[in-house]
Design an enzyme around this catalytic site. Structure first.
Site, PDB file in Angstrom:
ATOM      1  NE  ARG A 267      -3.573  -2.288   0.049  1.00 12.71           N
ATOM      2  CZ  ARG A 267      -3.961  -2.404  -0.642  1.00 12.71           C
ATOM      3  NH1 ARG A 267      -4.208  -2.497  -1.745  1.00 12.71           N
ATOM      4  NH2 ARG A 267      -5.024  -3.695  -0.533  1.00 12.71           N
TER       5      ARG A 267
ATOM      6  CG  ASP B 279      -3.716 -11.362  -3.699  1.00 13.62           C
ATOM      7  OD1 ASP B 279      -3.940 -10.369  -3.633  1.00 13.62           O
ATOM      8  OD2 ASP B 279      -5.139 -11.419  -4.013  1.00 13.62           O
TER       9      ASP B 279
ATOM     10  CG  HIS C 103      -9.137  -2.705   2.674  1.00 10.63           C
ATOM     11  ND1 HIS C 103      -8.671  -2.158   1.650  1.00 10.63           N
ATOM     12  CD2 HIS C 103      -8.725  -4.314   2.019  1.00 10.63           C
ATOM     13  CE1 HIS C 103      -8.682  -2.467   0.853  1.00 10.63           C
ATOM     14  NE2 HIS C 103      -8.450  -3.229   0.040  1.00 10.63           N
TER      15      HIS C 103
END
Length: 442
Positions: free
Chosen positions: A64, A303, A307
């Site tokens: 991110r 993966d 969040h």
């Protein structure tokens, strides 16, 4: 022989099989393996009763940074990696800005060097705009290769039409990683997601969405002569299709798709089980295991896509897709070993030898003299429960919290440095770019 590190009495899992051995390290490189007698070293570690693997390589993570550091950053994501026994990662390009230029790639490498706890490489994202420069971009040091998003997911990188896909695949020569979901079908069926909650997720992004994209990219790969790597395969049907195309296609599966199944995961976890492509029903989960057992699956990637809890808790379809996974990859797969779902040798091949082989990593992925001293050390018999206080990701949650497992990573060594031991981190991060055979010349 002056050694920096000597690991004694480990049960080594390597190309030789499974056997007790000592492992000697100097200047970050393995210099001897065997019964080493009275050899001395600056640090001697007794690994009696523990299994030592070549360092685990997670070839699909989303950390991110830059652009969404509130979800994760390179330091926190890599801290989660080494706490879970992962020694190297390939990070994805759907950051803000996207990793689509040499400048953006060099920026990530600069941010990561000596700040990430594990070694690293970064994918460059393919776009219609940079398709002609792919051949140059993929040769950059620190580049893991090119990534294509055929279907929209987190971020704004998307190459969905055949003409653009062919243009990307026709440029360059390294293996290209593919997120295979058909964008046209996703757009056509978007209304399916708008009623019924998160249980609609695998109905909207259905099997046909994945199958259609995989068949399309295989046709284009065959036409252009380009090797591809199909990420997070979720359907039994795709595995059969990919089995017929192994000369040009390699295959990834994730611990999530091998462990969870619908509808139970959505009933138990709600939107926290939402990812792209989706968790599917038990038929497909069993189909993935069958494909793994017969050798169609080449690598396991997490993966890792974190969040914040409050974002994941939004009503579907406003909730974002993705879940953390880099820290739980090794524990989940070792638990599957203990359940008899795969062997220790197969685990080693899927998580270290496999990534090194298909991505042509230089000096990693093998427990052998002359290779980097990257080690994942596991207590195979340790019974424990995943708790939130163990998790290192900024997001602070996991779909596997409260799950009881057998087998836990207790040591992570990167180029001979003890980065994690029994849950304690080293004093300083020393992560460096991964080298690849195809970029050694710059």
């Amino acid at each position: 022989m002056t050694l920096d590190l000597l690991i004694r009495n480990a049960v080594c899992v390597s190309h030789n099989g499974i056997e007790p051995a000592d492992v000697a390290v100097r200047d970050g490189i393995i210099v001897a393996i065997g019964h080493l007698g009275n050899v001395e070293a600056e640090e001697v570690l007794n690994a009696n009763g523990l299994h030592l693997f070549p360092g685990v390589i997670d070839s699909q993570v989303h950390f991110r940074e830059p652009g969404a550091e509130q979800k994760e950053d390179l330091e926190s994501g890599s801290r989660a990696a080494v706490m879970g026994g992962v020694t190297a990662v390939f990070e994805m390009p759907n950051t803000k800005p996207g990793t689509t230029t040499v400048k953006a790639l060099k920026d990530k490498i600069s941010r990561a060097t000596d700040r990430m706890w594990c070694d690293f490489a970064f994918y460059v994202g393919a776009t219609s705009a940079n398709a002609a420069r792919i051949a140059s971009l993929e040769k950059q040091p620190g580049c893991a290769g090119i990534k294509i998003f055929m279907g929209s997911s987190t971020g704004d990188l998307l190459v969905s039409d055949d003409e653009s896909l062919e243009k990307v695949l026709a440029n360059g020569f390294r293996r290209i990683a593919i997120h295979a979901e058909d964008e046209e079908r996703l757009v056509e069926r978007k209304e399916v997601a708008e009623h019924g909650g998160v249980s609609q997720h695998p109905i909207w992004r259905d099997e046909e969405t994945a199958i259609r994209a995989t068949e399309r990219i295989l046709r284009i790969a065959r036409k252009t002569g380009r090797r591809i790597h199909v990420l997070h395969v979720t359907t039994e049907d795709e595995m059969a299709i990919l089995a017929a195309n192994k000369d040009i296609a390699t295959v990834e599966a994730t611990p999530q798709h091998l462990t969870l199944s619908a509808p139970e995961c959505y009933e138990d976890l709600g939107t926290f089980a939402q990812m792209n492509p989706p968790i599917r029903d038990e038929r497909h989960r069993q189909g993935l295991w069958k494909a793994l057992s017969v050798g169609i699956v080449d690598v396991i990637g997490s993966d890792h896509a974190p969040h914040e809890k409050e974002m994941k808790a939004l009503d579907y379809p406003l909730s974002p897709s993705g879940m953390p996974g880099v820290q739980t990859l090794v524990p989940l797969m070792i638990d599957h070993v203990n359940k008899g779902n795969l062997s220790l040798e197969r685990f080693m091949d899927l998580t270290s030898a496999g990534p090194a082989r298909i991505f042509n990593i230089a000096g990693k992925g093998r427990l052998a003299v002359g290779y980097d001293a990257d080690f994942t050390i596991v207590d195979l018999k340790k019974k424990w429960v995943i708790t939130e206080d163990w998790l290192q990701s900024k997001c602070g949650w996991s779909p596997f919290t409260d799950r009881q497992l057998i087998g836990k990573p207790v040591g992570t060594f990167v180029r001979g440095s003890k980065v994690m031991w029994e849950g304690a981190l080293a004093e300083q991060a020393t992560g460096q770019p991964i080298r690849f055979q195809e970029t050694l010349g710059g």
